[in-house]
Design a protein around this motif. Structure first.
Motif, short mmCIF file in Angstrom:
data_model
loop_
_atom_site.label_atom_id
_atom_site.label_comp_id
_atom_site.label_asym_id
_atom_site.label_seq_id
_atom_site.Cartn_x
_atom_site.Cartn_y
_atom_site.Cartn_z
N THR A 85 -8.11 2.91 -1.17
CA THR A 85 -7.07 1.89 -1.09
C THR A 85 -7.64 0.59 -0.56
OG1 THR A 85 -5.29 3.49 -0.76
CG2 THR A 85 -4.88 1.24 -0.02
N VAL A 118 0.83 -1.21 0.00
CA VAL A 118 0.00 0.00 0.00
C VAL A 118 0.87 1.26 0.00
CG1 VAL A 118 -1.90 -1.19 1.15
CG2 VAL A 118 -0.21 0.02 2.53
N PRO A 174 -3.15 5.26 -4.07
CA PRO A 174 -4.48 5.82 -3.81
C PRO A 174 -5.06 6.60 -4.98
CG PRO A 174 -3.04 6.19 -1.93
CD PRO A 174 -2.19 5.65 -3.03
#
Length: 316
Positions: free
Chosen positions: A118, A43, A76
Motif C-alpha cells: 500500500t 487506503v 492492498p
C-alpha cells in the motif's frame, strides 16, 4: 523554505472520527488551486471522495475529480498484483503467481506485506518517473492515513519490512521509501484534531510518538469543527438574565440555544488553548459547518480557510 503544499507527499492522520478525509480533500483543493497536480489517496479500500464529488466508485484507479485534483482508493490486493506485474517481465507469469495457492499463503503469512504494498503504491504515485505504465507524475500526493495507532505503524512499515526482509527488491524499495519518509523537505505530516479533551490528549501523544518513534516532525495540526465565539462574557450574562425573564415564553428556546452554543464554544476554545500549550506544530483552525453533510461547496470553503490560516501555506 518549503511549505506543506510544496512537498511531494503529505500524510494526514489523527484520531478516528476527527475529519481526516475532509481535511485531506480540502488540502487537495487548496493545492490544486495553486496549480499543483494533486492526488488524494484513501487506503484500505475506503471510498469517501466519490460520494462527496458525486462520482461512480473510484476504486484502484486514478480518477480526476476536477482540474489538477484526482483521487484513488488503494486496495492492498490490487497493489500487490500491480507490484508483481512491474517485477515480472511477462503478465502471464504475474497472473500465474498471483493466483497460486502457495503465493497466497506466503503473502498472508508475511508480516506487514499488505501495508508495504500500500505504501509502495503511494510512493510510486509521487515519483517523477512513475513505474506504472502510461501514468503521469503528480506534484503532490496527499494520504488519508489510518487513525492514530495504526497511522504510526503505517508510517513505520517500510523500516519494519526492510528489517524483516533484509535483502531483495522489496527490501531495497522499503529502505528507499523509509529514507524519503524522513526527508522533511519532501514529506509532510498533518494531525487532525477536534477541540475536545480526548482528541487533544491523543494529538499531544501522537506528535511526540511521530517524532520519537517514526522520526518525522509534524508540519501542522488542524483543529476541525471549531465553534465561533459569538458572545462576550457580559453578553452571556445578559442572555442568562433574559432567559429568566422569558421563561415559558416564545423567546426562551432561542435564548437557551444561544447559551448552549456559547458554553460549547467556551469549552472548545479552552481546549484550543490547551492544545497550543502542549504541542509545538503550527495550529490551523477550521470552523464547524452548520450543514447536513460535507459537499464540494463546503470543501471549497475549508480550502480557503486553510490557505488563509497560514498553517499550511506559511514557511515553518
Amino acid at each position: 523554505m518549503t511549505t506543506l503544499l510544496d512537498k511531494r507527499l503529505v500524510f494526514v492522520t489523527g484520531k478516528g472520527g476527527v475529519g481526516k478525509t475532509t481535511v485531506s480533500l480540502a488540502l487537495g483543493l487548496a493545492a490544486a488551486r495553486r496549480g499543483r497536480r494533486t492526488i488524494v489517496c484513501e487506503v484500505s479500500a475506503q471510498e469517501h471522495a466519490s460520494r462527496i464529488f458525486k462520482r461512480a466508485e473510484i476504486g484502484f484507479h486514478e480518477v480526476e475529480l476536477r482540474r489538477d485534483l484526482s483521487a484513488i482508493s488503494i486496495d492492498p490486493d490490487r497493489s500487490l498484483r500491480e507490484y508483481l506485474e512491474l517485477q515480472l517481465p511477462v503478465k502471464a507469469m504475474s497472473d500465474l503467481l498471483y493466483k497460486s495457492r502457495i503465493f497466497s499463503y506466503l503473502a498472508a503469512a508475511t508480516p506487514g506485506l499488505r501495508e508495504m504494498v500500500t505504501i509502495g503504491k503511494i510512493w510510486e504515485l509521487g515519483l517523477n518517473q512513475r513505474k506504472a505504465k502510461h501514468s503521469e507524475p503528480y506534484d503532490l500526493v496527499i494520504v488519508d492515513s489510518p487513525a492514530t495507532g495504526h497511522g504510526i505503524g503505517f508510517l513505520q512499515t517500510p523500516r519494519t519490512f526492510a528489517e524483516i526482509a533484509r535483502v531483495g527488491p522489496m527490501a531495497n524499495q522499503a529502505k528507499t521509501i523509509d529514507r524519503q519518509l524522513t526527508e522533511h523537505e519532501r514529506t509532510g505530516v498533518v494531525i487532525v484534531a477536534l477541540p475536545e479533551e480526548m482528541p487533544v490528549n491523543e494529538t499531544v501523544s501522537l506528535e511526540s510518538a511521530l517524532s520519537e518513534t517514526v522520526g518525522v516532525s509534524v508540519d501542522a495540526i488542524i483543529l476541525n469543527a471549531l465553534y465561533p465565539k459569538r458572545f462576550e462574557e457580559a453578553e452571556e450574562t445578559t442572555l442568562r438574565e433574559a432567559l429568566g425573564a422569558a421563561e415559558g415564553g416564545p423567546g426562551a428556546v432561542a435564548i437557551r440555544a444561544a447559551l448552549s452554543q456559547a458554553n460549547r464554544a467556551r469549552d472548545q476554545h479552552r481546549q484550543r488553548a490547551r492544545l497550543g500549550e502542549l504541542t509545538s506544530a503550527p495550529i490551523g483552525e477550521l470552523p464547524y459547518l452548520f450543514a447536513p453533510a460535507i459537499g464540494v461547496e463546503q470543501l471549497e470553503l475549508l480550502a480557503e480557510v486553510l490557505e488563509q490560516s497560514g498553517a499550511v501555506g506559511a514557511p515553518r
